[in-house]
Scaffold this motif. Structure first.
Motif, PDB file in Angstrom:
ATOM      1  N   GLY A 147     -10.374 -33.556  46.456  1.00 15.73           N
ATOM      2  CA  GLY A 147      -9.560 -34.536  45.739  1.00 15.73           C
ATOM      3  C   GLY A 147      -8.136 -34.536  46.255  1.00 15.73           C
ATOM      4  O   GLY A 147      -7.734 -33.654  47.020  1.00 15.73           O
ATOM      5  N   ASP A 148      -7.353 -35.513  45.818  1.00 18.11           N
ATOM      6  CA  ASP A 148      -5.935 -35.553  46.201  1.00 18.11           C
ATOM      7  C   ASP A 148      -5.219 -34.298  45.688  1.00 18.11           C
ATOM      8  O   ASP A 148      -4.311 -33.788  46.348  1.00 18.11           O
ATOM      9  CB  ASP A 148      -5.260 -36.813  45.648  1.00 18.11           C
ATOM     10  CG  ASP A 148      -5.636 -37.072  44.195  1.00 18.11           C
ATOM     11  OD1 ASP A 148      -6.773 -37.515  43.964  1.00 18.11           O
ATOM     12  OD2 ASP A 148      -4.812 -36.805  43.309  1.00 18.11           O
ATOM     13  N   GLY A 149      -5.674 -33.794  44.526  1.00 21.51           N
ATOM     14  CA  GLY A 149      -5.054 -32.574  44.003  1.00 21.51           C
ATOM     15  C   GLY A 149      -5.269 -31.399  44.942  1.00 21.51           C
ATOM     16  O   GLY A 149      -4.374 -30.574  45.149  1.00 21.51           O
ATOM     17  N   GLY A 150      -6.452 -31.338  45.547  1.00 19.61           N
ATOM     18  CA  GLY A 150      -6.778 -30.265  46.483  1.00 19.61           C
ATOM     19  C   GLY A 150      -5.998 -30.330  47.782  1.00 19.61           C
ATOM     20  O   GLY A 150      -6.002 -29.371  48.576  1.00 19.61           O
ATOM     21  N   ASN A 196      -9.670 -39.718  47.277  1.00 18.86           N
ATOM     22  CA  ASN A 196      -8.310 -39.809  46.727  1.00 18.86           C
ATOM     23  C   ASN A 196      -8.230 -40.826  45.596  1.00 18.86           C
ATOM     24  O   ASN A 196      -7.926 -41.993  45.819  1.00 18.86           O
ATOM     25  CB  ASN A 196      -7.339 -40.155  47.857  1.00 18.86           C
ATOM     26  CG  ASN A 196      -5.895 -40.152  47.395  1.00 18.86           C
ATOM     27  OD1 ASN A 196      -5.611 -40.095  46.200  1.00 18.86           O
ATOM     28  ND2 ASN A 196      -4.977 -40.207  48.339  1.00 18.86           N
ATOM     29  N   ASN A 197      -8.507 -40.352  44.379  1.00 14.66           N
ATOM     30  CA  ASN A 197      -8.451 -41.240  43.205  1.00 14.66           C
ATOM     31  C   ASN A 197      -7.048 -41.276  42.595  1.00 14.66           C
ATOM     32  O   ASN A 197      -6.846 -41.807  41.514  1.00 14.66           O
ATOM     33  CB  ASN A 197      -9.500 -40.828  42.173  1.00 14.66           C
ATOM     34  CG  ASN A 197      -9.284 -39.401  41.683  1.00 14.66           C
ATOM     35  OD1 ASN A 197      -8.218 -38.823  41.823  1.00 14.66           O
ATOM     36  ND2 ASN A 197     -10.326 -38.833  41.093  1.00 14.66           N
ATOM     37  N   GLN A 198      -6.100 -40.689  43.301  1.00 18.93           N
ATOM     38  CA  GLN A 198      -4.667 -40.805  43.023  1.00 18.93           C
ATOM     39  C   GLN A 198      -4.148 -39.960  41.860  1.00 18.93           C
ATOM     40  O   GLN A 198      -2.948 -39.950  41.595  1.00 18.93           O
ATOM     41  CB  GLN A 198      -4.261 -42.263  42.806  1.00 18.93           C
ATOM     42  CG  GLN A 198      -4.709 -43.144  43.967  1.00 18.93           C
ATOM     43  CD  GLN A 198      -4.256 -44.567  43.826  1.00 18.93           C
ATOM     44  OE1 GLN A 198      -3.064 -44.817  43.665  1.00 18.93           O
ATOM     45  NE2 GLN A 198      -5.179 -45.501  43.892  1.00 18.93           N
ATOM     46  N   TYR A 199      -5.042 -39.265  41.183  1.00 15.82           N
ATOM     47  CA  TYR A 199      -4.592 -38.410  40.083  1.00 15.82           C
ATOM     48  C   TYR A 199      -5.286 -37.060  40.146  1.00 15.82           C
ATOM     49  O   TYR A 199      -6.472 -36.979  40.467  1.00 15.82           O
ATOM     50  CB  TYR A 199      -4.889 -39.057  38.719  1.00 15.82           C
ATOM     51  CG  TYR A 199      -3.990 -40.246  38.443  1.00 15.82           C
ATOM     52  CD1 TYR A 199      -2.754 -40.070  37.820  1.00 15.82           C
ATOM     53  CD2 TYR A 199      -4.360 -41.520  38.859  1.00 15.82           C
ATOM     54  CE1 TYR A 199      -1.910 -41.145  37.601  1.00 15.82           C
ATOM     55  CE2 TYR A 199      -3.519 -42.601  38.646  1.00 15.82           C
ATOM     56  CZ  TYR A 199      -2.298 -42.412  38.008  1.00 15.82           C
ATOM     57  OH  TYR A 199      -1.457 -43.470  37.811  1.00 15.82           O
ATOM     58  N   ALA A 200      -4.527 -36.023  39.854  1.00 12.42           N
ATOM     59  CA  ALA A 200      -5.086 -34.696  39.608  1.00 12.42           C
ATOM     60  C   ALA A 200      -4.851 -34.430  38.119  1.00 12.42           C
ATOM     61  O   ALA A 200      -3.718 -34.146  37.723  1.00 12.42           O
ATOM     62  CB  ALA A 200      -4.411 -33.649  40.473  1.00 12.42           C
ATOM     63  N   VAL A 201      -5.876 -34.590  37.328  1.00 16.25           N
ATOM     64  CA  VAL A 201      -5.747 -34.652  35.869  1.00 16.25           C
ATOM     65  C   VAL A 201      -4.681 -35.702  35.550  1.00 16.25           C
ATOM     66  O   VAL A 201      -4.944 -36.893  35.717  1.00 16.25           O
ATOM     67  CB  VAL A 201      -5.459 -33.278  35.227  1.00 16.25           C
ATOM     68  CG1 VAL A 201      -5.695 -33.339  33.720  1.00 16.25           C
ATOM     69  CG2 VAL A 201      -6.389 -32.204  35.807  1.00 16.25           C
TER      70      VAL A 201
HETATM   71 MG   LIG Z   1      -7.731 -36.865  42.163  1.00 14.30          MG
END
Ligand SMILES: [Mg+2]
Ligand SMILES: Cc1ncc(C[n+]2csc(CCOP(=O)(O)OP(=O)(O)O)c2C)c(N)n1
Lengths: 328, 83
Positions: free
Chosen positions: A145-148, A174-179
């Motif tokens: 994910g983007d957070g990773g 990349n869904n643009q949010y990490a939580v």
């Molecule tokens: Mg994300």
């Protein structure tokens, strides 16, 4: 973008519909307490999963994240065995031991989801090293994910893949949010492909809502990997339609933002239009496809519901090589 | 018919306590109206109606412990009767 033949294209569309219906159905069941430990809904991110997996060979390896139903369905596992795993039943893909975050089957090149942000790329890098050592004609894909993208271990794995020219493809879902955290607020330099390029690999920022674009970039990355040219990095921009986990309704983004992505960028709507424009299907055929998908998911739920839980006598299975003789 | 239920949130599926009924059986409810308030181990939660209609009977009383996933009441569309 050149569109694949009719059978392939309709297969891509149907697979995306299966993922959407599976996720929306499982989300509701999770709220009802049917899914042990909850789940992370991937609705909106179908084109990333289907684009990537349709560009791979059946025994290519993937390693994924806590949000992995879409990758697992797109890899060819059935909605029955995945729904049964969410219900922690013995017929599930992991025998009912893993639930939503631990879908996997190493014998089929699925090295699992996991609950550790950033771990997927490291696992995929290890698999890529194994592939290289054995001289197999395969590649390994690490989803993240983007957070990773902002965890240290990710880039250690990437660096090793570069110096050893491993057949690794890093795909940022990349869904643009990490939580609750917007990627733009926590990503130094802003441009993930540039960051990856700095490690000495081919890297691209692409449209993760366009299944054909994802498929094309992954096919090319796969060719390069098989030719011994080493890893590639693909940052696929997409959007998560639901909360981070089931039931989460945060205040960190506006309803307007969600509605705009859904109404202007939806991967299924977009590709449905492409398929119709190409004369591969008319509206009636699309409706029929949707109905058959609905029936498939209903069957998966009935199958999961009717399946038994794992037997207690198997509780020590699969935790060692079987040689230690651990018994209940 | 819409069922209003205690949602299973987070990793653990704990019971909730019904704190308050804001709508009574037979009341007209509209989309977004808060029907009940529950308390979980983490938070209190307003449960809104997602459809409009008439409220059915209360299946639990205030202060009852309700397992996650269980239905508290239904919202009946015109012409519908409770099962
Ligand atoms: Mg994300
Ligand atoms: C090492 C680690 N840190 C923190 C967490 C808690 N956590 C779980 S999911 C998540 C956000 C992940 O965001 P992203 O990588 O963008 O994936 P997405 O949920 O968007 O698919 C966090 C911080 C974790 N599971 N592991």
């Amino acid at each position: 973008m050149t569109i694949p033949d009719k059978k392939t294209s309709l297969g891509l569309l149907r697979q995306m519909m299966v993922i959407r219906d599976f996720e929306e159905t499982a989300d509701k069941l999770s709220l009802r307490g049917k899914v042990s430990g909850g789940m992370h809904n991937s609705s909106g991110q179908e084109a990333v999963a289907v684009g990537v997996l349709s560009a791979l060979a059946p025994l290519d390896v993937i390693a994924t994240t806590h949000r992995s139903h879409h990758h697992t369905l797109a890899k060819g596992f059935t909605s029955r065995e995945i729904m049964a795993e969410l219900f922690t039943r013995s017929t599930g893909i992991s025998g009912g031991r893993g639930a939503s975050m631990h879908l996997g089957d190493v014998t089929k090149g699925h090295f699992g989801g996991n609950g550790i942000v950033g771990a997927g790329v490291g696992i995929a890098m290890g698999a890529a090293l194994g592939i290289q050592q054995k001289g197999d004609k395969k590649v390994s894909v690490g989803f993240i994910g983007d957070g990773g993208m902002n965890t240290g271990r990710t880039w250690e794995a990437v660096n090793m893949a570069v110096i050893w020219k491993l057949p690794l493809i890093v795909v940022v879902d990349n869904n643009q949010y990490a939580v609750e955290t917007f990627v733009g607020r926590v990503t130094g330099g802003g441009d993930l492909a540039k960051r990856a390029e700095g490690f000495g690999m081919k890297a691209f920022n692409i449209d993760g809502m366009d299944v054909l674009e994802v498929r094309k970039y992954v096919s090319e990355a796969r060719e390069r990997a098989l030719a011994g040219e080493g890893p590639s990095f693909i940052n696929a921009l997409t959007y998560r339609y639901y909360g981070h986990n089931v039931g989460e309704k945060g205040q960190y983004r506006t309803q307007e933002e969600i509605d705009t992505w859904k109404s202007t960028k939806d991967p299924i709507d977009h590709f449905t239009a492409v398929v119709i424009e190409n004369g591969y299907a008319d509206q009636a055929a699309i409706d029929e496809m949707r109905a058959s998908v609905r029936a498939e998911i209903e069957d998966a739920v009935a199958f999961a519901d009717a399946s038994p839980e794992p037997d207690i006598s198997t509780i020590y299975d699969d935790i060692d090589s079987g040689k230690l003789g651990v018994q209940l | 018919m819409e069922e209003i239920f205690v949602p299973a949130l987070g990793m653990a599926m704990d019971n909730a306590v019904l704190l308050e009924w804001l709508k009574q059986p037979g009341d007209q409810v509209n989309v977004g109206d808060i029907v009940a308030v529950i308390e979980t181990d983490k938070t209190t939660l307003d449960l809104p109606a997602e459809t409009s209609g008439v409220l059915g009977k209360h299946m639990y009383a205030v202060n009852d412990e309700v397992p996650a996933g269980n239905t508290l009441c239904v919202v009946l569309a015109p012409g519908e009767a409770e099962a």
